[in-house]
Design a protein around this motif. Structure first.
Motif, PDB file in Angstrom:
ATOM      1  N   UNK A  82      28.446   9.863 -20.816  1.00 50.25           N
ATOM      2  CA  UNK A  82      28.721  10.022 -19.688  1.00 50.25           C
ATOM      3  C   UNK A  82      27.598  10.445 -18.719  1.00 50.25           C
ATOM      4  N   UNK A  83      27.529   9.962 -17.647  1.00 46.68           N
ATOM      5  CA  UNK A  83      26.868  10.834 -16.690  1.00 46.68           C
ATOM      6  C   UNK A  83      27.561  11.503 -15.696  1.00 46.68           C
ATOM      7  N   UNK A  84      27.426  12.970 -15.605  1.00 43.85           N
ATOM      8  CA  UNK A  84      28.376  13.719 -14.878  1.00 43.85           C
ATOM      9  C   UNK A  84      27.730  14.439 -13.743  1.00 43.85           C
ATOM     10  N   UNK A  85      28.175  14.375 -12.322  1.00 43.07           N
ATOM     11  CA  UNK A  85      27.343  15.049 -11.183  1.00 43.07           C
ATOM     12  C   UNK A  85      27.926  16.374 -11.044  1.00 43.07           C
ATOM     13  N   UNK A  86      27.559  17.098 -10.684  1.00 43.50           N
ATOM     14  CA  UNK A  86      27.940  18.697 -10.207  1.00 43.50           C
ATOM     15  C   UNK A  86      27.564  19.170  -8.891  1.00 43.50           C
ATOM     16  N   UNK A  87      28.441  19.359  -8.247  1.00 43.69           N
ATOM     17  CA  UNK A  87      28.182  19.810  -6.700  1.00 43.69           C
ATOM     18  C   UNK A  87      29.059  20.927  -6.531  1.00 43.69           C
ATOM     19  N   UNK A  88      28.237  21.974  -5.850  1.00 41.33           N
ATOM     20  CA  UNK A  88      28.657  23.163  -5.494  1.00 41.33           C
ATOM     21  C   UNK A  88      29.763  24.058  -6.635  1.00 41.33           C
ATOM     22  N   UNK A  89      29.235  24.046  -7.868  1.00 41.77           N
ATOM     23  CA  UNK A  89      29.719  24.752  -8.855  1.00 41.77           C
ATOM     24  C   UNK A  89      31.161  23.983  -9.414  1.00 41.77           C
ATOM     25  N   UNK A  90      30.970  22.631  -9.111  1.00 41.51           N
ATOM     26  CA  UNK A  90      32.470  22.103  -9.739  1.00 41.51           C
ATOM     27  C   UNK A  90      31.825  20.593 -10.096  1.00 41.51           C
ATOM     28  N   UNK A  91      32.873  20.068 -11.068  1.00 38.91           N
ATOM     29  CA  UNK A  91      32.675  18.719 -11.291  1.00 38.91           C
ATOM     30  C   UNK A  91      32.826  17.756 -10.232  1.00 38.91           C
ATOM     31  N   UNK A  92      32.006  16.891  -9.844  1.00 38.95           N
ATOM     32  CA  UNK A  92      32.060  16.173  -8.635  1.00 38.95           C
ATOM     33  C   UNK A  92      32.379  14.455  -9.097  1.00 38.95           C
ATOM     34  N   UNK A  93      31.805  13.911 -10.120  1.00 38.54           N
ATOM     35  CA  UNK A  93      32.103  12.523 -10.476  1.00 38.54           C
ATOM     36  C   UNK A  93      31.850  12.589 -12.062  1.00 38.54           C
ATOM     37  N   UNK A  94      32.357  11.828 -12.824  1.00 39.69           N
ATOM     38  CA  UNK A  94      32.229  11.391 -14.341  1.00 39.69           C
ATOM     39  C   UNK A  94      32.232  10.019 -14.157  1.00 39.69           C
TER      40      UNK A  94
END
Length: 460
Positions: A82-94
């Motif tokens: 997977x590609x996982x985006x993190x925003x402001x300390x939380x999981x944003x998109x998987x």
């Protein structure tokens, strides 16, 4: 939408040589966080360049997707990339690998497995040999706990000048082992006064990405060392838990000692975390007394942790069942270091009754023990060996004792972590699945605390 299949074991192991920070940070603008050199060969690899942005992409992350069964038995774990985006300390998109937002600063995880970060819920950051010259503990044969206390009274003045730096060294070690949160006991005693607390709080202030609860710990006895006033001052300085120690063998007055401990907790509306090593009838009596005290003071319900609680290992049958029922009813938690030897703690029975069981590394190279590694994966491995078993499913479940019960897959094999919106406290490990990570105590590749990378292993 197809995902990359799980790698073969040979292919997987072949990738470990490229799990380095230098090859991982691809986007411009990711700052380098250099760490000062420390004079100890036992310290972890130094972090290389770490992601500093509040919004970034982890590429090629291995996530667990479900269990593989043969003849209705779980024999393996299915994963995907997977590609996982993190925003402001939380999981944003998987998203499936290759479909993540290419405009974001990105970091290539190189197929490393993503697991929840671990938590060390019983450690002593304030007094350690770690980071200094090698010292083995003095011989323990024939020594009582009072002898050990006398030894510590001599040792503490030698440790205090280094205690802040060594606490920070331990925090670095824990980050390198995948731990992002802890509960540390801190000596409150006549020798150090509040200096150990001051040094520990200063160390933690330098590491805001390492949230840590502090227990004011009267290591030399709450009554024996006459530190009630110092304990109360520690509460005024923001300490979260009132500690205690063997009220009969150290303080010589079980009820009076426990009453004093609980009174501080009630006066300052804090929790309790008591070291109870006693394996005699006195230890059993102390547990009954604590259960009764909490029942009479409902504000303490759910706020008491029994650390060690070795007397539980001396009980069986209805006596053990009654004790566990009392602990469960008053919502005690138990922090066990999972001892080896003659004492086999009834951890499965506690868990089955709904008692929260935690674990911790306790001593990391100090005058009590030289064996601590700082690894909570190692504790999960020990828990699996003692209680869970060696099959894929049991090994995967053993991880929970080190991660505050967070597991990638539910018991039914449905992915439950990570989910969008979850706190991104996590570790990347060189393993094909959580069962392998537990069984092999797999190396940690990177650790992230609330989205911020706090450790990345460099190339050998």
């Amino acid at each position: 939408m197809s995902l990359s299949p799980s790698p073969s074991r040979r292919d997987f192991l072949g990738q470990s040589v490229r799990w380095t920070a230098a090859g991982g940070l691809l986007a411009a603008g990711l700052a380098s966080a250099a760490s000062p050199a420390r004079p100890s060969s036992s310290l972890p690899d130094q972090p290389a360049a770490l992601p500093q942005q509040d919004h970034y992409l982890l590429r090629n992350v291995r996530l667990e997707e479900g269990f593989i069964r043969e003849d209705n038995e779980i024999v393996a774990t299915r994963t995907g990339r997977y590609d996982i985006s993190v925003r402001n300390g939380k999981f944003d998109q998987l998203q499936p690998a290759g479909e993540g937002d290419s405009t974001l600063p990105s970091w290539d995880a190189g197929d490393a497995l993503l697991l929840p970060a671990t938590q060390d819920m019983h450690i002593h950051l304030d007094k350690t040999f770690y980071g200094g010259p090698w010292q083995a503990p003095r011989p323990r044969q024939g020594k009582t706990i009072m002898d050990m206390i006398a030894r510590e009274q001599v040792l503490i003045p030698q440790l205090l000048p280094h205690s802040q730096a060594r606490a920070e060294g331990l925090i670095a070690l824990l980050h390198a082992k995948g731990t992002t949160r802890a509960r540390s006991h801190c000596n409150i005693d006549p020798v150090s006064g509040l200096q150990s607390l001051e040094h520990l709080q200063a160390a933690l202030a330098n590491h805001p990405d390492f949230p840590c609860e502090i227990v004011a710990f009267p290591q030399h006895g709450l009554l024996h060392s006459q530190v009630d006033g110092l304990m109360r001052e520690a509460m005024q300085r923001g300490v979260e838990y009132v500690g205690g120690l063997d009220p009969t063998s150290v303080d010589g007055a079980m009820e009076k000692s426990l009453d004093a401990m609980f009174q501080i907790a009630l006066d300052y509306q804090r929790g309790v975390d008591i070291h109870l090593h006693e394996t005699s009838a006195a230890g059993v009596a102390a547990m009954h007394y604590m259960i009764d005290t909490v029942a009479k003071n409902p504000s303490l319900k759910g706020k008491v942790t029994l650390s060690h609680g070795f007397a539980l290992a001396t009980l069986s049958g209805s006596a053990l069942q009654k004790m566990i029922e009392g602990l469960a009813e008053q919502q005690f938690s138990v922090a066990s270091t999972l001892p080896l030897g003659k004492l086999t703690m009834p951890i499965p029975q506690l868990q089955a009754a709904g008692v929260k069981v935690m674990t911790g590394t306790d001593s990391v190279i100090d005058h009590w023990s030289p064996f601590g590694s700082g690894s909570m994966l190692e504790k999960a491995n020990l828990y699996a060996q003692l209680y869970r078993g060696s099959d894929e499913f049991s090994l995967s479940r053993a991880l929970a004792i080190a991660t505050d019960d967070r597991l990638p897959l539910s018991a039914q094999g449905k992915r439950q972590w990570p989910e969008v919106g979850d706190e991104a406290s996590m570790m990347l490990v060189a393993a094909s699945c959580s069962a392998e990570a537990v069984a092999r105590i797999s190396p940690v590749v990177a650790t992230f605390s609330r989205g911020k990378a706090v450790f990345v292993r460099t190339a050998a």
